[in-house]
Design a protein around this motif. Structure first.
Motif, short mmCIF file in Angstrom:
data_model
loop_
_atom_site.label_atom_id
_atom_site.label_comp_id
_atom_site.label_asym_id
_atom_site.label_seq_id
_atom_site.Cartn_x
_atom_site.Cartn_y
_atom_site.Cartn_z
N GLN A 69 0.76 -1.24 0.07
CA GLN A 69 -0.04 -0.15 -0.02
C GLN A 69 0.90 1.14 0.05
OE1 GLN A 69 -3.20 0.13 3.12
NE2 GLN A 69 -2.60 2.17 3.52
N PRO A 70 0.53 2.22 -1.00
CA PRO A 70 1.16 3.57 -0.91
C PRO A 70 0.90 4.20 0.22
CG PRO A 70 0.04 3.09 -2.98
CD PRO A 70 -0.31 2.26 -1.99
N THR A 71 1.84 5.27 0.61
CA THR A 71 1.52 6.09 1.82
C THR A 71 0.69 7.03 1.41
OG1 THR A 71 3.50 7.49 1.18
CG2 THR A 71 4.02 5.80 2.66
N GLY A 72 -0.10 7.62 2.38
CA GLY A 72 -1.08 8.51 2.32
C GLY A 72 -2.60 8.11 2.14
N ALA A 74 -5.50 5.36 3.89
CA ALA A 74 -5.86 4.43 5.35
C ALA A 74 -5.72 2.94 5.23
CB ALA A 74 -7.09 5.10 6.10
N SER A 75 -6.04 2.49 3.97
CA SER A 75 -6.11 1.09 3.92
C SER A 75 -6.09 0.81 2.36
CB SER A 75 -7.56 0.47 4.44
OG SER A 75 -8.49 1.28 3.34
N TYR A 79 -7.17 2.95 -1.01
CA TYR A 79 -6.11 3.14 -2.27
C TYR A 79 -7.04 2.29 -3.46
CZ TYR A 79 -2.47 2.49 -5.55
OH TYR A 79 -1.65 2.90 -6.72
#
Length: 221
Positions: A69-72, A74-75, A79
């Protein structure tokens, strides 16, 4: 106009041995309708869709997707929603993780993989993953449809994300990115057949069944 199935389909066909075949086509080609019709007829054991897996099984997939999962966000689900709403291609690493998990629980019999792979990396990974799982890749069927017919069908279904501009972008993406994947499969020994989807759904489904029958005849010789 949207595809519709003849209310009196042929008698269900017997499910065949374990294996996978790919059903490829641009948005509006009728992949989902064809897959569901084949399932209803008993011609396949399962209709597998990457989009459906990612929409309906995020909880079971989250442990496998969370490390990617990329940063920024929540889940993983957040994304995925971002990708869908923004028209972004879901990363290969995500779809590959999903494929690997699904193959571990693959149903017996013949199943259809709808609209996948969409990139060269995904195609290479899929062939490798199927080989490791001991599952035959029977071939690929391309549902051929013109941009005009595809656009008419997509506009007719009335979805909020089916604006004329969004449809044009999806069709262009298919031409530029997905069709080269299709050609790569052919170049690497995957048997490929084309079926026109610009006809009644009953005829499209029957044509796909005929292709499956030919593949199995060849496998027996």
């Amino acid at each position: 106009m949207p595809l519709s199935l003849d209310p009196q389909p042929r008698d269900p066909q017997p499910r065949r041995e374990r294996g996978v075949f790919l059903l490829l086509g641009a948005s509006g080609s009728g992949k989902g309708s064809v897959g569901e019709a084949l399932l209803q007829r008993g011609a396949i054991s399962a209709h597998a869709s990457m989009g459906a897996w990612l929409r309906v099984e995020p909880a079971s997939l989250e442990p496998h997707l969370a490390p990617l999962q990329p940063t920024g966000f929540a889940s993983p689900l957040e994304y995925l929603r971002h990708c869908v709403l923004s028209g972004l291609l879901i990363p290969d690493s995500w779809t590959q993780a999903v494929i690997e998990q699904r193959l571990k629980h693959d149903p017996a019999g013949l199943w259809l993989l709808d609209g996948y792979p969409r990139t060269l990396g995904a195609a290479q990974h899929l062939i490798s993953a199927l080989e490791q799982a001991g599952i035959a890749l029977l071939g690929a069927i391309h549902l051929r449809v013109s941009n005009d017919v595809a656009t008419q069908r997509l506009l007719a279904r009335g979805r909020s994300d089916d604006s004329a501009q969004a449809i044009l972008e999806r069709l262009e993406f298919y031409r530029a990115s997905v069709l080269p994947t299709f050609e790569w499969l052919k170049a690497h020994g995957v048997e490929v057949s084309e079926v026109s989807s610009e006809q009644r759904l009953e005829l499209v489904v029957s044509a796909v069944e005929d292709v499956l029958g030919c593949w199995h005849e060849k496998a027996r010789t």
